[in-house]
Design a protein around this motif. Structure first.
Motif, PDB file in Angstrom:
ATOM      1  N   VAL A  24       0.835  -1.220   0.121  1.00 59.90           N
ATOM      2  CA  VAL A  24       0.073  -0.055  -0.099  1.00 59.90           C
ATOM      3  C   VAL A  24       0.820   1.156  -0.044  1.00 59.90           C
ATOM      4  O   VAL A  24       1.716   1.425   0.749  1.00 59.90           O
ATOM      5  N   ASN A  25       0.803   2.187  -0.853  1.00 61.30           N
ATOM      6  CA  ASN A  25       1.687   3.122  -1.515  1.00 61.30           C
ATOM      7  C   ASN A  25       3.136   2.424  -1.440  1.00 61.30           C
ATOM      8  O   ASN A  25       3.360   1.584  -2.267  1.00 61.30           O
ATOM      9  N   ASP A  26       3.935   2.944  -0.508  1.00 56.01           N
ATOM     10  CA  ASP A  26       5.294   2.338  -0.302  1.00 56.01           C
ATOM     11  C   ASP A  26       5.500   1.265   0.860  1.00 56.01           C
ATOM     12  O   ASP A  26       6.706   1.081   1.378  1.00 56.01           O
ATOM     13  N   ARG A  27       4.375   0.920   1.585  1.00 53.07           N
ATOM     14  CA  ARG A  27       4.603   0.121   2.790  1.00 53.07           C
ATOM     15  C   ARG A  27       4.055  -1.239   2.428  1.00 53.07           C
ATOM     16  O   ARG A  27       3.038  -1.489   2.120  1.00 53.07           O
ATOM     17  N   ARG A  28       5.070  -2.052   2.892  1.00 57.64           N
ATOM     18  CA  ARG A  28       4.456  -3.369   2.933  1.00 57.64           C
ATOM     19  C   ARG A  28       3.619  -3.882   4.172  1.00 57.64           C
ATOM     20  O   ARG A  28       4.159  -3.942   5.310  1.00 57.64           O
ATOM     21  N   LEU A  29       2.734  -4.642   3.946  1.00 57.41           N
ATOM     22  CA  LEU A  29       1.754  -5.053   4.983  1.00 57.41           C
ATOM     23  C   LEU A  29       1.579  -6.339   4.970  1.00 57.41           C
ATOM     24  O   LEU A  29       1.450  -7.037   4.081  1.00 57.41           O
ATOM     25  N   THR A  30       1.959  -7.135   6.298  1.00 63.77           N
ATOM     26  CA  THR A  30       1.714  -8.431   6.487  1.00 63.77           C
ATOM     27  C   THR A  30       0.676  -8.952   7.282  1.00 63.77           C
ATOM     28  O   THR A  30       0.525 -10.271   7.566  1.00 63.77           O
ATOM     29  N   ARG A  31      -0.170  -7.966   7.591  1.00 65.62           N
ATOM     30  CA  ARG A  31      -1.335  -8.309   8.519  1.00 65.62           C
ATOM     31  C   ARG A  31      -2.680  -7.955   8.049  1.00 65.62           C
ATOM     32  O   ARG A  31      -2.665  -6.994   7.286  1.00 65.62           O
ATOM     33  N   SER A  32      -3.641  -8.621   8.439  1.00 68.25           N
ATOM     34  CA  SER A  32      -4.963  -8.202   7.610  1.00 68.25           C
ATOM     35  C   SER A  32      -5.330  -6.700   7.699  1.00 68.25           C
ATOM     36  O   SER A  32      -4.933  -6.325   8.879  1.00 68.25           O
ATOM     37  N   PHE A  33      -5.729  -6.111   6.718  1.00 74.64           N
ATOM     38  CA  PHE A  33      -6.091  -4.727   6.763  1.00 74.64           C
ATOM     39  C   PHE A  33      -7.129  -4.455   5.930  1.00 74.64           C
ATOM     40  O   PHE A  33      -7.621  -5.280   5.271  1.00 74.64           O
ATOM     41  N   VAL A  34      -7.641  -3.195   6.054  1.00 76.92           N
ATOM     42  CA  VAL A  34      -8.787  -2.550   5.326  1.00 76.92           C
ATOM     43  C   VAL A  34      -8.364  -1.522   4.586  1.00 76.92           C
ATOM     44  O   VAL A  34      -7.584  -0.592   5.149  1.00 76.92           O
ATOM     45  N   VAL A  35      -8.824  -1.144   3.338  1.00 76.33           N
ATOM     46  CA  VAL A  35      -8.068   0.026   2.572  1.00 76.33           C
ATOM     47  C   VAL A  35      -9.474   0.550   1.729  1.00 76.33           C
ATOM     48  O   VAL A  35     -10.147  -0.284   1.270  1.00 76.33           O
ATOM     49  N   ALA A  36      -9.440   1.868   1.871  1.00 73.57           N
ATOM     50  CA  ALA A  36     -10.411   2.547   0.808  1.00 73.57           C
ATOM     51  C   ALA A  36      -9.459   3.763   0.212  1.00 73.57           C
ATOM     52  O   ALA A  36      -8.366   3.908   0.653  1.00 73.57           O
ATOM     53  N   PRO A  37      -9.977   4.181  -0.790  1.00 71.36           N
ATOM     54  CA  PRO A  37      -9.090   5.370  -1.231  1.00 71.36           C
ATOM     55  C   PRO A  37      -8.576   6.505  -0.567  1.00 71.36           C
ATOM     56  O   PRO A  37      -7.504   6.813  -0.655  1.00 71.36           O
ATOM     57  N   ASN A  38      -9.236   6.628   0.604  1.00 73.24           N
ATOM     58  CA  ASN A  38      -8.747   7.849   1.654  1.00 73.24           C
ATOM     59  C   ASN A  38      -8.729   7.248   2.750  1.00 73.24           C
ATOM     60  O   ASN A  38      -8.590   8.178   3.917  1.00 73.24           O
ATOM     61  N   SER A  39      -8.620   6.098   3.091  1.00 73.88           N
ATOM     62  CA  SER A  39      -8.501   5.560   4.488  1.00 73.88           C
ATOM     63  C   SER A  39      -7.702   4.254   4.503  1.00 73.88           C
ATOM     64  O   SER A  39      -7.981   3.410   3.383  1.00 73.88           O
ATOM     65  N   LEU A  40      -7.029   3.836   5.719  1.00 75.73           N
ATOM     66  CA  LEU A  40      -6.397   2.739   5.931  1.00 75.73           C
ATOM     67  C   LEU A  40      -6.376   2.258   7.185  1.00 75.73           C
ATOM     68  O   LEU A  40      -6.195   2.978   8.247  1.00 75.73           O
ATOM     69  N   VAL A  41      -7.099   1.019   7.550  1.00 69.82           N
ATOM     70  CA  VAL A  41      -7.222   0.209   8.990  1.00 69.82           C
ATOM     71  C   VAL A  41      -6.295  -0.715   8.980  1.00 69.82           C
ATOM     72  O   VAL A  41      -6.487  -1.772   8.047  1.00 69.82           O
ATOM     73  N   GLU A  42      -5.195  -0.547   9.517  1.00 67.09           N
ATOM     74  CA  GLU A  42      -4.058  -1.735   9.758  1.00 67.09           C
ATOM     75  C   GLU A  42      -4.588  -2.647  11.027  1.00 67.09           C
ATOM     76  O   GLU A  42      -5.400  -2.154  11.881  1.00 67.09           O
TER      77      GLU A  42
END
Length: 124
Positions: A24-42
């Motif tokens: 997501v962008n330049d971040r590698r996420l390895t845990r479940s997450f939620v993304v919307a165009p203007n929100s990120l819930v890690e």
């Protein structure tokens, strides 16, 4: 031929995902997450699609989507029928697919300006 980099007009760009991580962008996420165009819930607390409950959708539904995309890891695995029904009863579409397919679908829909929210499940 001149190539120009076009940046999306929204805050969170999903650049790809597989069964182990997402970018997501330049971040590698390895845990479940939620993304919307203007929100990120890690750290979305879902690690198994098969044991999801309707309450697990609260973080996604709070973002007021018209469509939910659920990435279920390396393989497509549908959540229980009651989870699917939660969306349909509210008039919200839900698509279930692998993380890789969900990343592509999310990116297309976000690029079209749709109110899309995606949840990505990674094993705990």
């Amino acid at each position: 031929m001149q190539l120009n980099l076009e940046r999306p007009d929204y805050q969170y760009s999903l650049r790809g995902a597989d069964g182990a991580s997402a970018l997501v962008n330049d971040r590698r996420l390895t845990r479940s997450f939620v993304v919307a165009p203007n929100s990120l819930v890690e750290d979305w607390p879902v690690s198994d699609t098969g044991s999801m409950t309707p309450g697990d959708l609260d973080a996604l539904l709070a973002l007021e989507p018209e469509l939910l995309v659920l990435g279920t890891g390396e393989i497509q695995k549908f959540p229980p029928a009651v989870v699917m029904a939660t969306c349909l009863q509210r008039g919200i579409g839900i698509e279930v697919m692998t993380n890789a397919a969900a990343a592509r679908t999310y990116s297309v829909l976000a690029g079209e300006g749709r109110r899309v929210v995606a949840g990505f499940v990674f094993p705990g």
